[in-house]
Design a protein around this motif. Structure first.
Motif, short mmCIF file in Angstrom:
data_model
loop_
_atom_site.label_atom_id
_atom_site.label_comp_id
_atom_site.label_asym_id
_atom_site.label_seq_id
_atom_site.Cartn_x
_atom_site.Cartn_y
_atom_site.Cartn_z
N TYR A 79 0.78 -1.07 -0.04
CA TYR A 79 -0.15 -0.04 -0.04
C TYR A 79 0.90 1.37 -0.05
CZ TYR A 79 -3.46 3.27 1.94
OH TYR A 79 -4.43 4.59 2.03
N ARG A 80 0.61 2.28 -0.95
CA ARG A 80 1.48 3.44 -0.92
C ARG A 80 0.30 4.48 -1.00
NH1 ARG A 80 6.82 3.54 -2.70
NH2 ARG A 80 7.70 1.52 -3.07
N GLU A 81 0.55 5.46 -0.05
CA GLU A 81 -0.39 6.52 -0.08
C GLU A 81 0.27 7.81 -0.17
OE1 GLU A 81 -3.44 6.33 3.26
OE2 GLU A 81 -2.52 8.25 3.88
N TYR A 82 0.07 8.42 -1.32
CA TYR A 82 0.45 9.85 -1.49
C TYR A 82 -0.51 10.66 -1.34
CZ TYR A 82 3.65 7.08 -4.18
OH TYR A 82 4.84 6.25 -4.29
N PHE A 83 -0.22 12.08 -0.52
CA PHE A 83 -1.03 12.88 0.08
C PHE A 83 -0.29 14.36 0.19
CE2 PHE A 83 0.09 10.84 3.98
CZ PHE A 83 0.44 11.90 4.63
N ASN A 84 -1.10 15.57 0.16
CA ASN A 84 -0.41 16.49 0.52
C ASN A 84 -0.17 16.76 1.98
OD1 ASN A 84 0.16 19.25 1.16
ND2 ASN A 84 -1.40 20.22 -0.43
N PRO A 85 0.83 16.95 2.59
CA PRO A 85 1.16 16.73 4.00
C PRO A 85 0.57 18.06 4.64
CG PRO A 85 3.30 17.28 2.94
CD PRO A 85 2.09 16.79 1.65
N LEU A 86 0.67 19.42 3.94
CA LEU A 86 0.20 20.42 4.39
C LEU A 86 -1.37 20.65 5.33
CD1 LEU A 86 1.58 22.97 1.73
CD2 LEU A 86 2.78 22.19 3.93
N PRO A 87 -2.38 19.97 4.72
CA PRO A 87 -3.60 19.76 5.57
C PRO A 87 -3.36 19.10 6.55
CG PRO A 87 -3.97 19.61 2.98
CD PRO A 87 -2.47 19.63 3.34
N ALA A 88 -2.57 17.86 6.78
CA ALA A 88 -2.32 17.25 7.71
C ALA A 88 -1.60 17.79 8.70
CB ALA A 88 -1.55 15.63 7.25
N ILE A 89 -0.58 18.61 8.69
CA ILE A 89 0.43 19.23 9.67
C ILE A 89 -0.68 20.33 10.29
CG2 ILE A 89 2.01 21.18 9.88
CD1 ILE A 89 3.51 19.49 7.73
N ALA A 90 -1.67 21.07 9.34
CA ALA A 90 -2.60 21.75 9.99
C ALA A 90 -3.39 21.49 10.90
CB ALA A 90 -3.11 22.86 8.76
N ALA A 91 -4.21 20.24 10.53
CA ALA A 91 -4.88 19.47 11.40
C ALA A 91 -4.26 19.11 12.55
CB ALA A 91 -5.93 18.48 10.49
#
Length: 112
Positions: free
Chosen positions: A98-110
């Motif tokens: 399983y490979r998951e690519y996402f924008n880390p900026l919303p994760a850091i903010a939340a």
């Protein structure tokens, strides 16, 4: 459904999160280790939903690519939303990679 993991996930599963923010593992191997990381992530979430899930089969019948969005409410009351590209590989009907690519900026903010 963590209780279902033994039936759904291969013992030697590899999960990778190449864009995970600092402090979050970018890779785990083995059913138990991956389950621990996933449980820790979901421990901070009150509600989570996948939206606009689109499955893109590959020529290899055990490989699929997925695009999706997430919407979540965290236990701290913050909202979290993101977009994802996923690579999912099965072996004998179980998740093996399983490979998951996402924008880390919303994760850091939340999540902080």
């Amino acid at each position: 459904e963590f209780d279902a993991w033994p039936e759904l996930v291969a013992e030697d599963v590899a999960m990778r999160f190449p864009f995970a923010p600092l402090g979050i593992p970018t890779e785990c191997r083995g059913r138990a280790a991956c389950l621990e990381i996933i449980r820790a992530f979901f421990a901070g979430i009150e509600r989570f939903a996948w939206r606009d899930v689109r499955v893109h089969p590959a020529k290899d019948p055990d490989l699929v690519f997925v695009t999706a969005r997430s919407e979540a409410i965290l236990r701290n009351g913050r909202e979290y939303a993101n977009e994802y590209c996923l690579m999912i590989r099965l072996r004998d009907g179980r998740l093996s990679e399983y490979r998951e690519y996402f924008n880390p900026l919303p994760a850091i903010a939340a999540f902080g």
